[in-house]
Scaffold this motif. Structure first.
Motif, PDB file in Angstrom:
ATOM      1  N   CYS A  50      34.534  82.675  62.434  1.00 51.13           N
ATOM      2  CA  CYS A  50      34.381  83.956  63.116  1.00 51.13           C
ATOM      3  C   CYS A  50      34.674  83.737  64.592  1.00 51.13           C
ATOM      4  CB  CYS A  50      32.965  84.505  62.912  1.00 51.13           C
ATOM      5  SG  CYS A  50      31.706  83.572  63.817  1.00 51.13           S
ATOM      6  N   GLY A  51      34.498  84.761  65.384  1.00 49.64           N
ATOM      7  CA  GLY A  51      34.779  84.643  66.821  1.00 49.64           C
ATOM      8  C   GLY A  51      33.717  83.862  67.573  1.00 49.64           C
ATOM      9  N   GLY A  52      32.687  83.451  66.863  1.00 46.17           N
ATOM     10  CA  GLY A  52      31.577  82.771  67.549  1.00 46.17           C
ATOM     11  C   GLY A  52      31.685  81.259  67.534  1.00 46.17           C
ATOM     12  N   SER A  53      32.832  80.759  67.108  1.00 47.96           N
ATOM     13  CA  SER A  53      33.034  79.310  67.073  1.00 47.96           C
ATOM     14  C   SER A  53      33.612  78.856  68.406  1.00 47.96           C
ATOM     15  CB  SER A  53      34.008  78.966  65.940  1.00 47.96           C
ATOM     16  OG  SER A  53      34.300  77.592  65.949  1.00 47.96           O
ATOM     17  N   SER A  54      32.928  77.922  69.054  1.00 48.64           N
ATOM     18  CA  SER A  54      33.416  77.467  70.348  1.00 48.64           C
ATOM     19  C   SER A  54      33.222  75.957  70.480  1.00 48.64           C
ATOM     20  CB  SER A  54      32.646  78.197  71.462  1.00 48.64           C
ATOM     21  OG  SER A  54      32.995  77.668  72.709  1.00 48.64           O
ATOM     22  N   CYS A  93      30.066  74.225  63.820  1.00 49.07           N
ATOM     23  CA  CYS A  93      30.766  75.318  63.150  1.00 49.07           C
ATOM     24  C   CYS A  93      31.321  74.758  61.841  1.00 49.07           C
ATOM     25  CB  CYS A  93      31.900  75.854  64.032  1.00 49.07           C
ATOM     26  SG  CYS A  93      33.028  76.921  63.099  1.00 49.07           S
ATOM     27  N   CYS A 110      28.603  76.400  66.687  1.00 46.21           N
ATOM     28  CA  CYS A 110      28.310  77.773  66.262  1.00 46.21           C
ATOM     29  C   CYS A 110      27.623  78.534  67.385  1.00 46.21           C
ATOM     30  CB  CYS A 110      27.401  77.724  65.035  1.00 46.21           C
ATOM     31  SG  CYS A 110      26.764  79.328  64.531  1.00 46.21           S
ATOM     32  N   GLU A 111      27.868  79.821  67.433  1.00 46.21           N
ATOM     33  CA  GLU A 111      27.282  80.634  68.512  1.00 46.21           C
ATOM     34  C   GLU A 111      25.756  80.711  68.430  1.00 46.21           C
ATOM     35  OE1 GLU A 111      28.674  84.670  68.218  1.00 46.21           O
ATOM     36  OE2 GLU A 111      28.442  84.683  66.055  1.00 46.21           O
ATOM     37  N   ILE A 112      25.182  80.407  67.251  1.00 43.92           N
ATOM     38  CA  ILE A 112      23.719  80.543  67.183  1.00 43.92           C
ATOM     39  C   ILE A 112      23.003  79.428  67.942  1.00 43.92           C
ATOM     40  CG2 ILE A 112      23.738  81.781  64.953  1.00 43.92           C
ATOM     41  CD1 ILE A 112      22.438  79.127  63.798  1.00 43.92           C
ATOM     42  N   LYS A 144      27.036  82.549  59.157  1.00 45.48           N
ATOM     43  CA  LYS A 144      27.308  83.882  58.599  1.00 45.48           C
ATOM     44  C   LYS A 144      27.707  83.816  57.132  1.00 45.48           C
ATOM     45  CE  LYS A 144      28.506  85.779  63.090  1.00 45.48           C
ATOM     46  NZ  LYS A 144      29.572  86.149  64.025  1.00 45.48           N
TER      47      LYS A 144
END
Lengths: 222, 283
Positions: free
Chosen positions: A161-165, A177, A169-171, A154
């Motif tokens: 962001c909230g998509g880091s797990s 990340c 990365c969420e993608i 992003k």
């Protein structure tokens, strides 16, 4: 380095379709290092084009040449002696090289044979990854040497962001990340206080958003 | 009568541009809007023009619509990607704002937030394609919509470079074309003639000069603008310069009646002068 990949053969055959004699020009710099447009790749593509066109019943004369640096007018000048003999120049350099040659030989079609991808580095043999977005105002000193613009999906500052797990990365689970990497490195360096300092909204004028960029060094000008 | 129907009527159309306020006090904006009710065929609401942050065009357009005005909403491709542009196009339809057009947007560094990041995901041509697709019930990703919006689409001649580009915009569905500000009717005549039967209504912009300095600035800095020395001298020597500027604009509008299908009055902050220009132009 600037990374590139050869264009799909179908697209290349289509782009050279109108021509009977072309000069295929490689570059000895970045595209040689990333195996996209150096002397070896020029030879391979030249052979493929000759064979393909022969098979089509429309032979194509392909001469080969590799310049030291296609993005430098001084080296692009080397083509001047031979370029008139050809219907088109097909460049295996990055977009900078293609444009330097096109600018020098205005009356001749100059076609790109590679897709220029990104500024990156080699992660391991055969793998290159984006590392720099050329934003014109480097923040690596504040982010543990990891660029949030080039490496965060992003492109956000003050992440993650909230998509880091679990560091990914969420993608895609294959994508690290960037902000996890930044945090880990800052911890390692004992510089976590940098993370808690909120960075101001970036001034994008120094990047491509301020229009096409130039560097003028008056001390170097002749 | 809806603006789309007015475009089909052959009569000369009067449009006015109204910038939204930089803030949320709508008193002057609404007041200026009320003075235009029944006097213009449509009001055009620019979208963050000159890259200056202000109230969103959709909100301003909605306010004017509630006052009973027919409104054209502009969308700047500079500030939104295709997701946002399509979403806002759907929003426009839902708000009853069916007259839409895009601009590429002036460079961000010319505005008041010069460090902002430009988007430029779509060009105005691609915007038209996106809007046409939505009207057919599909988004740019090829997904089907629940309910189809309806649009009356326009295009800026400047965004499409020239007459040939403007004709391409018409082929893409534009039913009105906005030409850049006209200061010299003779210079505008060839473009008007070329677009006369292009299938869309050509509307020329008329920018109200506010001072001699503004005229000189435009001459020096805006490509294609040539305000004559005679006009500049006329404004300079007038006892009431603002009133003379209003007269110059009104005379341009009158001259345009012979050349194209309408005039868009641009007053750059002097929206309160719009009724005066209209008074003189419609005499």
């Amino acid at each position: 380095m600037i990374t590139a990949e050869r264009k799909p053969m179908e697209e290349i055959f289509h782009s050279v379709e109108p021509y009977g004699k072309i000069l295929l020009v490689g570059c000895n710099e970045c595209v040689t290092v990333c195996h996209a447009g150096g002397r070896k790749e020029v030879a391979m593509l030249a052979s493929a084009l000759r064979m393909g066109r022969l098979k089509q019943g429309a032979p194509l004369t392909v001469d080969e040449m590799t310049l030291e640096r296609q993005c430098d007018p001084e080296y692009a000048e080397e083509l001047a002696l031979v370029v008139d003999q050809y219907d088109a120049v097909c460049s295996m350099a990055c977009g900078c090289g293609v444009q330097t040659v096109a600018e020098r030989y205005q009356g001749l079609p100059v076609l790109p044979m590679v897709n220029t991808e990104f500024m990156g580095s080699s992660e391991k043999n055969g793998v290159w990854a984006e590392r720099c977005a050329g934003c014109g105002n480097c923040v690596l000193g504040l982010t543990g040497g990891i660029c949030p613009i080039a490496r965060c999906s992003k492109r956000i500052f003050n992440g993650p962001c909230g998509g880091s797990s679990k560091g990914k990365c969420e993608i895609s689970p294959d994508v690290d990340c960037a902000w996890q990497l930044i945090w880990d490195r800052l911890k390692q360096l004992g510089q976590t206080e940098l993370y808690s300092q909120i960075m101001a909204p970036k001034d994008w004028r120094s990047a491509r958003d301020g229009g096409p960029r130039r560097i003028v060094r008056e001390d170097m000008a002749i | 009568m809806a603006f789309a129907d007015k475009l089909k009527s052959k009569s000369f159309l009067y449009l006015a541009e109204m910038e939204t306020p930089k803030g949320v006090d709508l008193a002057a904006f609404a007041d200026n809007g009320r003075h235009l009710k029944g006097r213009v065929d449509a009001v055009l609401v620019p979208d963050l023009s000159h890259a200056v942050m202000r109230l969103a065009a959709l909100a301003g357009a909605s306010v004017l619509k509630d006052l009973g005005l027919e409104v054209i909403v502009q969308f700047s491709c500079r500030d939104r990607n295709r997701l946002a542009l399509q979403g806002d196009l759907l929003a426009a339809h839902v708000l009853g704002l069916s007259n839409v057009m895009a601009t590429a947007g002036e460079p961000i560094e010319h505005g008041d937030q010069p460090g902002a990041k430009a988007v430029g995901d779509l060009s105005p041509a691609e915007f038209l394609e996106a809007a046409a697709g939505l009207a057919q019930g599909r988004d740019m990703g090829g997904r089907e919509l629940v309910g189809k919006p309806k649009f009356c689409m326009g295009a800026s001649v400047a965004s499409f470079q020239d007459a040939a580009g403007a004709k391409a915009a018409v082929d893409q569905g534009a039913s009105f074309l906005i030409a850049p500000p006209v200061f010299d009717l003779e210079a505008f005549a060839p473009l008007a003639a070329e677009l006369k039967d292009c299938g869309a209504t050509l509307i020329a912009s008329v920018l109200l000069l506010k001072s001699v300095g503004m005229a000189r600035y435009l001459n020096q800095n805006v490509p294609g603008v040539n305000i004559s020395e005679a006009t500049i001298k006329r404004i300079r020597s007038a006892s009431d310069r603002p009133a003379e500027c209003v007269k110059v604009a009104a005379e341009t509008v009158q001259g345009l009646k012979e050349l194209c299908g309408g005039a868009l009055l641009m007053t750059a902050g002097w929206e309160d002068r719009l009724p005066q220009i209209l008074d003189l132009a419609t005499q």
